[in-house]
Design a protein around this motif. Structure first.
Motif, PDB file in Angstrom:
ATOM      1  N   LEU A   3     -29.990 -17.448   4.499  1.00 57.03           N
ATOM      2  CA  LEU A   3     -28.976 -18.465   4.784  1.00 57.03           C
ATOM      3  C   LEU A   3     -29.390 -19.845   4.282  1.00 57.03           C
ATOM      4  CD1 LEU A   3     -26.373 -19.372   6.387  1.00 57.03           C
ATOM      5  CD2 LEU A   3     -27.912 -19.762   8.333  1.00 57.03           C
ATOM      6  N   SER A   4     -28.428 -20.541   3.688  1.00 60.34           N
ATOM      7  CA  SER A   4     -28.609 -21.949   3.336  1.00 60.34           C
ATOM      8  C   SER A   4     -27.594 -22.754   4.143  1.00 60.34           C
ATOM      9  CB  SER A   4     -28.378 -22.180   1.844  1.00 60.34           C
ATOM     10  OG  SER A   4     -29.355 -21.516   1.074  1.00 60.34           O
ATOM     11  N   ILE A   5     -28.080 -23.739   4.873  1.00 58.87           N
ATOM     12  CA  ILE A   5     -27.221 -24.588   5.702  1.00 58.87           C
ATOM     13  C   ILE A   5     -27.084 -25.942   5.013  1.00 58.87           C
ATOM     14  CG2 ILE A   5     -26.934 -25.679   7.958  1.00 58.87           C
ATOM     15  CD1 ILE A   5     -28.789 -23.493   9.103  1.00 58.87           C
ATOM     16  N   ILE A   6     -25.863 -26.402   4.867  1.00 59.37           N
ATOM     17  CA  ILE A   6     -25.619 -27.690   4.215  1.00 59.37           C
ATOM     18  C   ILE A   6     -25.043 -28.671   5.229  1.00 59.37           C
ATOM     19  CG2 ILE A   6     -24.463 -28.892   2.324  1.00 59.37           C
ATOM     20  CD1 ILE A   6     -24.148 -26.197   0.928  1.00 59.37           C
ATOM     21  N   ILE A   7     -25.717 -29.797   5.370  1.00 62.00           N
ATOM     22  CA  ILE A   7     -25.279 -30.864   6.278  1.00 62.00           C
ATOM     23  C   ILE A   7     -25.119 -32.137   5.460  1.00 62.00           C
ATOM     24  CG2 ILE A   7     -25.835 -32.217   8.332  1.00 62.00           C
ATOM     25  CD1 ILE A   7     -27.653 -29.881   9.224  1.00 62.00           C
ATOM     26  N   VAL A   8     -23.942 -32.728   5.486  1.00 62.31           N
ATOM     27  CA  VAL A   8     -23.681 -33.967   4.763  1.00 62.31           C
ATOM     28  C   VAL A   8     -23.815 -35.139   5.719  1.00 62.31           C
ATOM     29  CG1 VAL A   8     -22.023 -35.272   3.380  1.00 62.31           C
ATOM     30  CG2 VAL A   8     -22.134 -32.775   3.171  1.00 62.31           C
ATOM     31  N   ASN A   9     -24.640 -36.097   5.327  1.00 64.45           N
ATOM     32  CA  ASN A   9     -24.873 -37.288   6.160  1.00 64.45           C
ATOM     33  C   ASN A   9     -24.274 -38.519   5.501  1.00 64.45           C
ATOM     34  OD1 ASN A   9     -26.490 -38.897   8.298  1.00 64.45           O
ATOM     35  ND2 ASN A   9     -27.150 -39.822   6.372  1.00 64.45           N
ATOM     36  N   ASN A  77     -21.248 -31.414  -0.858  1.00 59.09           N
ATOM     37  CA  ASN A  77     -21.588 -30.012  -0.624  1.00 59.09           C
ATOM     38  C   ASN A  77     -21.862 -29.273  -1.926  1.00 59.09           C
ATOM     39  OD1 ASN A  77     -21.381 -28.958   2.315  1.00 59.09           O
ATOM     40  ND2 ASN A  77     -19.678 -30.387   2.156  1.00 59.09           N
ATOM     41  N   ASN A  78     -21.103 -29.610  -2.953  1.00 56.01           N
ATOM     42  CA  ASN A  78     -21.291 -28.928  -4.236  1.00 56.01           C
ATOM     43  C   ASN A  78     -22.661 -29.209  -4.842  1.00 56.01           C
ATOM     44  OD1 ASN A  78     -18.786 -27.719  -4.131  1.00 56.01           O
ATOM     45  ND2 ASN A  78     -17.794 -29.198  -5.491  1.00 56.01           N
ATOM     46  N   LEU A  92     -22.035 -27.191   7.804  1.00 60.30           N
ATOM     47  CA  LEU A  92     -22.195 -27.641   9.184  1.00 60.30           C
ATOM     48  C   LEU A  92     -22.061 -29.152   9.246  1.00 60.30           C
ATOM     49  CD1 LEU A  92     -22.930 -26.670  12.092  1.00 60.30           C
ATOM     50  CD2 LEU A  92     -25.329 -27.131  11.501  1.00 60.30           C
ATOM     51  N   ASN A  93     -21.118 -29.628  10.039  1.00 63.06           N
ATOM     52  CA  ASN A  93     -20.910 -31.070  10.146  1.00 63.06           C
ATOM     53  C   ASN A  93     -22.082 -31.780  10.806  1.00 63.06           C
ATOM     54  OD1 ASN A  93     -18.391 -31.208   8.937  1.00 63.06           O
ATOM     55  ND2 ASN A  93     -17.529 -32.438  10.575  1.00 63.06           N
ATOM     56  N   SER A  94     -22.236 -33.039  10.453  1.00 65.95           N
ATOM     57  CA  SER A  94     -23.352 -33.826  10.978  1.00 65.95           C
ATOM     58  C   SER A  94     -23.115 -34.316  12.396  1.00 65.95           C
ATOM     59  CB  SER A  94     -23.606 -35.036  10.064  1.00 65.95           C
ATOM     60  OG  SER A  94     -22.505 -35.920  10.101  1.00 65.95           O
ATOM     61  N   ASP A  95     -21.958 -34.012  12.988  1.00 66.36           N
ATOM     62  CA  ASP A  95     -21.707 -34.425  14.370  1.00 66.36           C
ATOM     63  C   ASP A  95     -21.476 -33.211  15.264  1.00 66.36           C
ATOM     64  OD1 ASP A  95     -19.290 -33.658  13.349  1.00 66.36           O
ATOM     65  OD2 ASP A  95     -18.170 -35.430  13.988  1.00 66.36           O
TER      66      ASP A  95
END
Length: 311
Positions: A3-9, A77-78, A92-95
């Protein structure tokens, strides 16, 4: 890698730290990595996050990507999606806070059905109520009309009028849906390779619906899985209300033009455009005047994951 989890801050240091900790402070039975993509934050949050998670970054558990310009949630995300090679991807959202073994449950559910392209969990607001955006129908003309006219609010249990947020369905059951919310979306990488990355024409809002539309069109199933849960501190990072209102209605316009315009007559298209930009003008005017339009209109400002000003 499983799994790769992406969180944008984006200027959400405390929230993002909390989200990351809700993942790494659990013992997971799968291998994973986290990509934290910073959308040109000017508050020092990226630097502070790097300090907080120095050990994790040294071991490769957490990878940081610094975006020099905020080009939106899809673009951020890209950047990460172009680097991953795992079997599954989680937006996954940062909040948000991942509750218990939410991710494990979702992966197990995906493992049992190789036709599943994406799975979303139950998204709960801090007050314990359901974030209605976590299970939706595609916003075709009828669905959007019922929402804009308030019929979906007046008759939420109606199968006809309640389709926008599927309010006529039990939130504690699991079923196939049209689309999920980008606050938590677990995807099979094979589906992503088939349909392509997020559409960067969407700055914030709509890119998750568009992705789901393309995934379903490619023959994959999308499921709302109620046995797994996250908490969503919705709107906690929202500071630009007019921008949010504009991007919401702009996303509706882009989505309609991309997927529905050729299916409807010019009259329907004209009605749709009038509805979209008319509602935008009304919401913007009321917000500018600082009127509590939530007490006037049946629908408040679009309730989408606003940490996507990480978007």
């Amino acid at each position: 890698m499983d799994l790769s989890i992406i969180i944008v801050n984006y200027c959400t240091y405390d929230l993002t730290k909390q989200t990351i900790e809700s993942v790494i402070n659990k013992n997971h039975p799968f291998s994973y990595e986290i990509y934290v993509v910073d959308n040109a934050s000017a508050d020092g949050s990226l630097e502070n996050l790097k300090k907080d998670f120095y050990k994790e970054s040294e071991t490769g558990l957490i990878k940081f990507i610094a975006n020099e310009e905020n080009k939106g949630f899809a673009h951020a995300n890209n950047l990460a999606l172009n680097q991953i090679s795992s079997k599954y991807v989680l937006l996954l959202n940062s909040d948000t806070i991942v509750v218990d073994d939410c991710i494990e449950k979702c992966i197990d559910y995906m493992e049992n059905d190789n036709k599943l392209g994406a799975v979303g969990c139950k998204v709960v607001l801090p007050d314990g109520t359901l974030d209605k955006a976590c299970r939706r129908s595609f916003p075709d003309f009828n669905v959007s009309f019922y929402r804009m006219t308030g019929l979906s609010h007046i008759f939420p249990k109606s199968e006809r009028f309640g389709r926008y947020n599927l309010t006529y369905l039990d939130e504690n059951e699991t079923y196939e849906v049209d689309c999920l919310v980008g606050a938590f979306m677990l995807l099979r990488s094979a589906a992503i390779r088939q349909v392509g990355l997020l559409d960067e024409a969407f700055f914030m809002y709509g890119e998750d619906i568009d992705w789901c539309y393309r995934i379903k069109a490619a023959g994959w199933k999308i499921v709302y899985y109620s046995d797994a849960e996250i908490i969503h501190y919705k709107g906690a990072s929202s500071k630009q209300k007019n921008k949010i209102i504009y991007e919401f209605y702009r996303a509706m316009y882009i989505f309609y033009n991309k997927h529905y315009k050729d299916e409807y007559s010019r009259i329907i298209t004209a009605i749709t455009y009038t509805g979209i930009w008319g509602m935008y003008g009304l919401k913007l005017s009321l917000n500018t005047l600082k009127i509590n339009y939530g007490m006037i209109m049946p629908n408040k400002t679009p309730k989408e994951p606003v940490s996507q000003l990480s978007k």
